[in-house]
Enzyme design. Sequence first.
Site, short mmCIF file in Angstrom:
data_model
loop_
_atom_site.label_atom_id
_atom_site.label_comp_id
_atom_site.label_asym_id
_atom_site.label_seq_id
_atom_site.Cartn_x
_atom_site.Cartn_y
_atom_site.Cartn_z
CG ASN A 231 -37.98 30.23 14.44
OD1 ASN A 231 -37.59 29.75 13.44
ND2 ASN A 231 -37.53 29.44 15.52
CG HIS B 258 -40.73 25.64 11.85
ND1 HIS B 258 -40.91 26.52 12.85
CD2 HIS B 258 -39.18 25.40 11.77
CE1 HIS B 258 -39.39 26.68 13.49
NE2 HIS B 258 -38.54 25.79 12.99
NE ARG C 103 -41.08 28.92 23.20
CZ ARG C 103 -40.23 27.89 23.15
NH1 ARG C 103 -38.75 28.44 23.36
NH2 ARG C 103 -40.45 26.64 22.69
CB CYS D 16 -34.46 25.97 9.99
SG CYS D 16 -35.46 25.21 11.06
CE1 TYR E 299 -41.96 24.05 15.38
CE2 TYR E 299 -40.01 22.86 13.95
CZ TYR E 299 -40.57 23.76 15.02
OH TYR E 299 -39.66 24.34 15.86
#
Length: 421
Positions: free
Chosen positions: A144, A194, A90, A164, A244
């Site tokens: 995700n 998102h 990440r 989500c 987002y």
Amino acid sequence: MKLAVVGGGSTYTPELIDGFARLRDTLPIEELVLVDPAADRLQLVGGLARRIFARQGHPGRIVTTSDVDAGVADADAVLLQLRVGGQAAREQDETWPLECGCVGQETTGAGGLAKALRTVPVVLDIAERVRRTNPDAWIIDFTNPVGIVTRALLQAGHKAVGLCNVAIGFQRKFAALLGVAPVEVHLDHVGLNHLTWETGVRLGGPDGDDILPKLLAEHGDAVAGDLRMPREIVDRLGVVPSYYLRYFYQHDAVVEELRTKPSRAAEVAAMERELLTMYGDPTLDEKPALLAKRGGAFYSEAAVDLAASLLGNGGSPHQVVNTVNNGTLPFLPDDAVIEVQASVDRTGATPLAVPGLDPLFSGLIANVTAYEDLALKAALHGGRERVFKALLAHPLVGQYAYAERLTDSLVAHNREHLAWA
């Protein structure tokens, strides 16, 4: 009833356990299996999970294992919450795209594509194991990028619904602002995972009065503040975008912001180290307050509600989920995965009708859906050219030179996870 959580060693898991304990009348679990290859984390999380159940008087049995096949065997539902490559991957997803002046984020843009390429093959392997051991089990995907992962599962014929926590977060925030119970708030929630907008806020259900204009007039500053957007953007849109959408509506400003502060991955990694130390305390028998800063707020309530409905134990009649389009948004392919209100029961999720959308929203949805189609092809079949085309199609990249450079960076940073590289 038996549930399995793949990725059960996550620091998220005590949030889920707390929800299972509190909402045991909605979802009466007899056995909960936490599955994770990280044995050290699993031991800490599993110990805390058992203490949370004991404190709240839950009679269910909690089992930990690193064996996926054994963990999912005979499960009624399997929840997926894994992170392939961990926080280290990440960290890379959030940093190398910034070198090209593009947003570095773990679920969208170039970083989101990298995560999809790492994740889809692993999730599909797990899903095949579930199908072999228990073909009737439901798969609930919280991994995700949820939209792409859920589409991969559905195209492979699995019984899957994506989940989500963005929608339930909005529901809880709006309810607090309005002074009503969350169950009274129904969202006209539409888009992709998102990439969503609340186009209406209704009291009492899908046929209730739309009070979104009133909400924005009276609480616009608070709503915009939560989104980290100027109120002017929200007022001019006339809807509430997911936070987002910052990456699209304020791209360059967000890039500059990301370049001047530590990555979210670094923050979360530090938080996880502290949480795991806490989890190792044998006197701790409730989720610590620090966990609220980790993310995933209200995930447990959403997961319990969805699992209860899919398994025929009640649950809310309408829930925001990721499921197959099937004509709901007529400008998208039928097999696209959308995030909308749906009717959920033992047969799965059936989207509610969505009124016609302003091209301001439908255009971006169509663009990102095209990217997701290309991203899934890259994840399933590999190849530098497929990665390049997906990046070129993404509205947060879009330029030939950027797509070329980002393709090289993505492959270089993820080679160990890409069988074809």
